[in-house]
Design an enzyme around this catalytic site. Structure first.
Site, short mmCIF file in Angstrom:
data_model
loop_
_atom_site.label_atom_id
_atom_site.label_comp_id
_atom_site.label_asym_id
_atom_site.label_seq_id
_atom_site.Cartn_x
_atom_site.Cartn_y
_atom_site.Cartn_z
CB CYS A 87 13.37 18.66 -34.58
SG CYS A 87 12.65 17.90 -35.46
CG HIS A 195 13.25 16.11 -30.47
ND1 HIS A 195 12.78 17.60 -30.44
CD2 HIS A 195 12.87 15.67 -31.78
CE1 HIS A 195 12.06 17.78 -31.71
NE2 HIS A 195 12.06 16.49 -32.24
CD GLU A 197 13.46 19.11 -27.33
OE1 GLU A 197 14.51 18.91 -27.41
OE2 GLU A 197 12.50 18.92 -28.08
#
Lengths: 219, 83
Positions: A87, A195, A197
């Site tokens: 990002c 994302h 994560e």
């Protein structure tokens, strides 16, 4: 895999990045503040997390890309070390010249915060080998400036060299060629707007992001 | 030491879609300004520099091209005047 998560003023996915690295890369992960000039000894992966570094002032990622630690990150990448930018981290990597192109305002001017479907275009990179080519995965996005742009020659090169790693199934932001994530020429630097994560445990809604970390660990 | 004032204009390259400009253009059209087109939104930056002219000119070029604008998607021009 020894991981350094870089923190800039305005990073806000740094803790998620650290937790994902700890969970999936054997626990050896630490924060590194942007004013540092060296990475911790033995760093294998630099994780540049999402957020709004410097309030997105001037351009997203522009000021962070010029902060002291980025020289060390550049040297790490140059030496073949792994760098993952997610990002705002992707924006920082393009601004720093570690990845080609630029991220501009979403086509519809809206901030998009939603799970999206990605197609794994290249499952033969250090960041994607745990997936299958053509596999569709669900990973959240949360950005206002994720519209990937590069000149036609650069896009052509990315495509022919297989450097488009992830592509949106339904393009949310206007990115050229539906590009969601790319690697550098050496294949050791990945930038992606979604994302991974945030998608490492079913409790979070998806664990499709684990593959990025499992790929790195399998190295 | 001489003082200079710089005015820097950063605009999206013509080939880059400017969704902000298009939104403003549509709004103007709704306000009955149907003859308005090609609205493009950019940035205007002012800064002061001190030093000898040739050095300041070179420094400003470096600042504009390497920090204030991203040449991949933006064009930039500037004016330098003695303050």
């Amino acid at each position: 895999m020894k991981t350094a998560v870089i923190q800039f003023p305005g990073s806000n996915c740094d803790t998620d990045a650290l937790e994902a690295a700890k969970l999936l890369l054997d626990g050896d992960a630490q924060f590194v503040w942007h004013t540092e000039t060296e990475l911790p000894e033995g760093t294998e992966l630099v994780f540049i997390p999402g957020g709004f570094s410097y309030g997105d002032h001037l351009r997203s990622g522009a000021i962070a890309a010029r902060s002291p630690i980025m020289k060390a990150v550049g040297a790490h990448a140059e030496a073949g070390g792994y760098v993952l930018g997610v990002c705002n981290g992707f924006q920082v990597l393009t601004e720093a010249g570690l990845l080609p192109g630029a991220l501009s305002r979403n086509r519809d001017l809206h901030f998009h915060c939603a799970p999206v479907h990605l197609v794994v275009e290249n499952a033969d990179t250090a960041f994607s080998r745990a997936y299958d080519k053509g596999q569709v995965i669900e990973i959240p996005i949360a950005h206002g400036e994720g519209n990937y742009y590069a000149d036609a020659e650069t896009i052509g090169r990315l495509e022919t060299e297989g450097r488009v790693v992830f592509r949106y199934k339904d393009n949310p932001n206007g990115s050229l060629n539906d590009i969601a994530g790319i690697v550098n020429e050496g294949g050791n630097v990945l930038g992606m707007m979604p994302h991974p994560e945030r998608a490492v445990e079913l409790l979070l809604g998806s664990e499709d992001g684990r593959g990025v970390f499992e790929s790195l660990k399998a190295k | 030491m001489p003082q200079y004032n710089a005015k820097v204009y950063v605009t999206l390259k013509p080939s880059i879609l400017d969704p902000q400009g298009r939104t403003v253009e549509r709004a103007l059209s709704h306000l009955n300004h149907e003859n308005v087109g090609s609205v493009r939104i950019g940035k205007y930056i002012e800064l002061n520099l001190s030093g000898e002219k040739a050095e300041v000119e070179a420094q400003l070029k470096d600042i504009v091209e390497n920090v204030l604008s991203n040449p991949i998607m933006e064009d930039a021009r500037w004016e330098l005047t003695e303050a």
